[in-house]
Design an enzyme around this catalytic site. Structure first.
Site, mmCIF file in Angstrom:
data_model
loop_
_atom_site.group_PDB
_atom_site.id
_atom_site.type_symbol
_atom_site.label_atom_id
_atom_site.label_comp_id
_atom_site.label_asym_id
_atom_site.label_seq_id
_atom_site.Cartn_x
_atom_site.Cartn_y
_atom_site.Cartn_z
ATOM 1 N N GLU A 45 2.059 -2.585 -5.201
ATOM 2 C CA GLU A 45 1.810 -1.176 -4.859
ATOM 3 C C GLU A 45 3.053 -0.503 -4.300
ATOM 4 O OE1 GLU A 45 -1.780 0.244 -3.021
ATOM 5 O OE2 GLU A 45 -2.977 -1.371 -3.886
ATOM 6 N N ASP A 65 -1.135 -9.860 -5.172
ATOM 7 C CA ASP A 65 -2.490 -9.396 -4.874
ATOM 8 C C ASP A 65 -3.336 -9.687 -6.113
ATOM 9 O OD1 ASP A 65 -4.838 -8.122 -4.274
ATOM 10 O OD2 ASP A 65 -3.981 -6.127 -4.024
ATOM 11 N N ASP A 101 0.817 -1.214 0.000
ATOM 12 C CA ASP A 101 0.000 0.000 0.000
ATOM 13 C C ASP A 101 0.852 1.267 0.000
ATOM 14 O OD1 ASP A 101 -2.308 1.488 -0.054
ATOM 15 O OD2 ASP A 101 -2.661 1.394 2.107
#
Length: 379
Positions: free
Chosen positions: A169, A279, A139
């Protein structure tokens, strides 16, 4: 060629082009004009969106395309957090250009808070009969407490000392920070702009042969597949990671990307073990829609008996980073394995969640839990 001949050739070429133009029907000319006007209109929308949101054209195109080029819907999607399950995995947005240069370096007062990755690792000696791996969406697009959260991720890497790390990310300042801290790893990014994936490989255990980036041709979210071919303890292994298309409304594109991942795994030489992790944003019913995974590719979590303690990697009932009002548990982050057909087998032995502890800043390292997997290496 003489000048007169050259002039004659140019004149003939020009004449052919004029003839082709004249052969176009009025309907074709109108359609061409409409396409050009539509393209110009969308370019203006992207420019306006980027100006309003302080983002860039790539992010603008992503949000506008997802919302059928409706400016208001796209802006609402960008600024308002989703509340329904269908959007809980939100489309990541790149940080505004004015904020991308985040300082992740340690200040003198806290430089000893996290030991360099090369100096930690539970005090365990390297064992050629095992292989350890972390996959984690870190993130990096959430700029809140980014420095503390980056340190937290490095702390986990130092603690577990995995041989390989898959990250999703990642943003440029985060990559720079990792390159500074994780000096015992070779770090291969899937891009260097916007947000992207990266694979970290411990130099003392993994010998890198080559790497490649396989584009997803129809992505609207800057996604691709990153693959690194390497050897570990004499075994040839292809490590792959990706961040598949986000949100429930992009299920078809996500499945197209999954098909490409599985195809690349299957096409890798049979003498090579293939480990994919990332992911995936997958729901179980989407995998079922494909008829399940190919018979030669296994889901590591399922292979290990579907342990409940590491079932959900996206859990808003426990992870409060997003301050989400909804409660949702999903298994977005997954590991797939295609075993080699010859001697030298890589066999999953355990799987655990990491990143479950809050940092001093009150945040978890990421809004996803990471997965830590141990494999046995049978020579």
């Amino acid at each position: 060629m003489e000048v007169s001949g050259l002039a004659s050739g140019v004149g003939q070429e020009s004449l052919r082009e004029q003839t082709q133009e004249q052969q176009r029907s009025p309907q074709q000319e109108e359609e061409q004009k409409q396409r050009e006007e539509l393209e110009k209109h969308r370019q203006r929308l992207c420019t306006d969106f980027a100006s309003v949101t302080s983002s860039d054209v790539a992010v603008a195109q992503c949000y506008l395309a997802e919302n059928d080029w409706d400016m208001q819907r796209a802006l609402n999607s960008y600024f308002e957090p989703p509340l329904e399950e269908q959007d809980v995995d939100r489309v990541p947005r790149a940080p505004p250009v004015t904020e991308i240069f985040v300082d992740l370096t340690d200040s003198p007062s806290d430089s000893s808070a996290v030991a360099p990755v090369k100096e930690a690792g539970l005090g365990l000696k390297e064992d050629a009969s095992t292989l350890s791996l972390i996959t984690w969406n870190i993130d990096g697009l959430d700029l809140s407490n980014l420095q503390e959260r980056a340190r937290g991720v490095c702390s986990y890497i130092a603690l577990y000392s995995p041989d390989v790390v898959f990250l999703q990310e990642v943003v440029p300042p985060y990559l720079s920070y990792l390159q500074k801290r994780a000096v015992s790893y070779t770090i291969i990014p899937g891009n260097t702009e916007g947000y992207f994936t990266a694979i970290m490989l411990k130099k003392s255990r993994v010998r890198v042969l080559k790497d490649e980036i396989i584009p997803f041709p129809t992505t609207s979210m800057m996604r691709n597949l990153l693959a690194v071919h390497a050897t570990v303890s004499g075994n040839e292994i292809c490590f792959m990671t990706s961040h598949l298309e986000s949100t429930k409304t992009h299920a078809e594109e996500r499945l197209n990307q999954l098909r490409l991942v599985l195809k690349k795994m299957s096409e890798t030489p049979a003498s090579t073990t293939v480990i994919f992790g990332g992911d995936t944003n997958l729901r179980d019913k989407e995998v079922a829609k494909l008829g399940g995974l190919p018979s030669n590719i296994l889901d590591v979590w399922e292979f290990l008996g579907k342990p409940e303690h590491c079932h959900y990697t996206w859990d808003t009932s426990q992870n409060t980073n997003l301050d989400a009002r909804y409660k949702c548990k999903l298994r977005f982050d997954r590991l797939f394995l295609r075993a080699a057909s010859t001697e030298g087998q890589i066999i999953p032995q355990s799987l655990d969640l990491i990143g479950l502890e809050k940092l001093d800043c009150g945040k978890f390292p990421s809004d996803h839990w990471g997965l830590f997997c141990n494999f046995d290496v049978v020579l």
